[in-house]
Enzyme design. Structure first.
Site, PDB file in Angstrom:
ATOM      1  N   ILE A  43       0.934  -1.366   0.091  1.00 22.87           N
ATOM      2  CA  ILE A  43      -0.186   0.081  -0.129  1.00 22.87           C
ATOM      3  C   ILE A  43       0.984   1.370   0.140  1.00 22.87           C
ATOM      4  CG2 ILE A  43      -1.916   1.295   1.294  1.00 22.87           C
ATOM      5  CD1 ILE A  43      -2.505  -1.464   2.515  1.00 22.87           C
ATOM      6  N   GLU A  44       0.958   1.836  -1.153  1.00 22.04           N
ATOM      7  CA  GLU A  44       1.952   2.995  -1.193  1.00 22.04           C
ATOM      8  C   GLU A  44       1.294   4.371  -0.850  1.00 22.04           C
ATOM      9  OE1 GLU A  44       3.327   2.665  -5.193  1.00 22.04           O
ATOM     10  OE2 GLU A  44       4.864   0.879  -4.765  1.00 22.04           O
ATOM     11  N   CYS A  53       4.899  -2.456   2.838  1.00 22.23           N
ATOM     12  CA  CYS A  53       5.267  -3.803   2.129  1.00 22.23           C
ATOM     13  C   CYS A  53       3.751  -4.957   2.222  1.00 22.23           C
ATOM     14  CB  CYS A  53       6.463  -4.494   2.133  1.00 22.23           C
ATOM     15  SG  CYS A  53       7.812  -3.748   1.913  1.00 22.23           S
ATOM     16  N   GLU A  55       3.968  -7.856   2.814  1.00 27.54           N
ATOM     17  CA  GLU A  55       4.431  -8.904   3.883  1.00 27.54           C
ATOM     18  C   GLU A  55       3.769  -8.272   5.267  1.00 27.54           C
ATOM     19  OE1 GLU A  55       6.228  -7.856   1.593  1.00 27.54           O
ATOM     20  OE2 GLU A  55       8.097  -9.156   1.110  1.00 27.54           O
ATOM     21  N   CYS A  91      11.939  -7.372   1.512  1.00 28.91           N
ATOM     22  CA  CYS A  91      12.923  -6.497   1.920  1.00 28.91           C
ATOM     23  C   CYS A  91      13.484  -6.768   3.409  1.00 28.91           C
ATOM     24  CB  CYS A  91      12.465  -5.034   1.700  1.00 28.91           C
ATOM     25  SG  CYS A  91      11.297  -4.572   2.829  1.00 28.91           S
ATOM     26  N   CYS A  94      11.030  -5.930   6.231  1.00 29.51           N
ATOM     27  CA  CYS A  94       9.964  -7.196   6.327  1.00 29.51           C
ATOM     28  C   CYS A  94      10.628  -8.152   6.981  1.00 29.51           C
ATOM     29  CB  CYS A  94       9.370  -7.565   4.938  1.00 29.51           C
ATOM     30  SG  CYS A  94       8.180  -6.202   4.462  1.00 29.51           S
TER      31      CYS A  94
HETATM   32  N1  THU Z   1       7.473  -4.347  -1.756  1.00 29.05           N
HETATM   33  C1  THU Z   1       6.995  -5.112  -1.026  1.00 29.05           C
HETATM   34  O1  THU Z   1       5.679  -5.035  -0.772  1.00 29.05           O
HETATM   35  N2  THU Z   1       7.523  -6.267  -0.336  1.00 29.05           N
HETATM   36  C2  THU Z   1       8.870  -6.344  -0.448  1.00 29.05           C
HETATM   37  O2  THU Z   1       9.517  -7.107   0.058  1.00 29.05           O
HETATM   38  C3  THU Z   1       9.736  -5.484  -1.592  1.00 29.05           C
HETATM   39  C4  THU Z   1       9.080  -3.941  -1.796  1.00 29.05           C
HETATM   40  C5  THU Z   1       6.962  -3.074  -2.280  1.00 29.05           C
HETATM   41  C6  THU Z   1       7.026  -1.914  -1.743  1.00 29.05           C
HETATM   42  C7  THU Z   1       6.564  -0.849  -2.951  1.00 29.05           C
HETATM   43  O3  THU Z   1       5.408  -0.452  -2.716  1.00 29.05           O
HETATM   44  C8  THU Z   1       6.999  -1.573  -4.066  1.00 29.05           C
HETATM   45  O4  THU Z   1       7.350  -2.871  -3.672  1.00 29.05           O
HETATM   46  C9  THU Z   1       8.346  -1.107  -4.688  1.00 29.05           C
HETATM   47  O5  THU Z   1       9.313  -1.225  -4.016  1.00 29.05           O
END
Ligand code: THU
Length: 138
Positions: A43-44, A53, A55, A91, A94
């Site tokens: 969710i950005e 993220c 996760e 990442c 997470c």
């Molecule tokens: N993102 C995730 O949802 N999980 C991760 O472990 C890596 C990155 C998302 C964050 C952001 O919304 C998009 O991927 C690009 O970084």
């Protein structure tokens, strides 16, 4: 554990991603010790540091519902314009959140490209020498 079901739910969760900035859509499905599965998507936010993220969405949803013990998580992600999925590793933030709640020796991180093509890692291998509550005497 039904890995295929967990993977299917990660793909379902991925469709809910809110990603107007990166266009990179991630879905996660978290298997609790009691067998329940929680989905999560990324969710950005216009203030990029506020992005969450997939996760962590799944883990925080589960913790809010009183769950504290988890067996595995499946994670899928791809850019909107990509036709196929590649392995999408979690990442560092997470991994750290997983370390708060999950046993590093047994918790499994499943990275699928498809329902049949996936890799499985233990948390201890993706976050060795982690900093946890025990470092704070907890
Ligand atoms: N993102 C995730 O949802 N999980 C991760 O472990 C890596 C990155 C998302 C964050 C952001 O919304 C998009 O991927 C690009 O970084």
């Amino acid at each position: 554990m039904n890995i295929q079901e967990l993977i299917r739910q990660a793909f379902t969760a991925q469709k809910k991603a809110y990603t107007p900035y990166s266009n990179f859509q991630v879905g996660a499905a978290l298997l609790c010790e009691d067998g329940e599965i929680y989905g999560g998507c990324n969710i950005e936010n216009a203030s990029y540091g506020a992005c969450n993220c997939a996760e962590r969405t799944a883990i925080f949803r589960a913790v809010y519902d009183g769950k504290r013990k988890f067996r595995a998580i499946a994670i899928v992600g791809k850019a909107v314009e990509s036709e196929s999925f590649d392995y999408c590793a979690p990442c560092g933030i997470c991994r750290q959140v997983m370390a708060e709640f999950c046993d590093p020796e047994t918790f499994e991180i499943i990275l699928p490209r498809t329902e049949e093509d996936y890799k499985v890692y233990k948390l201890k291998d993706l976050l060795p020498l982690s900093f946890t509550g025990s470092d704070l005497g907890k």
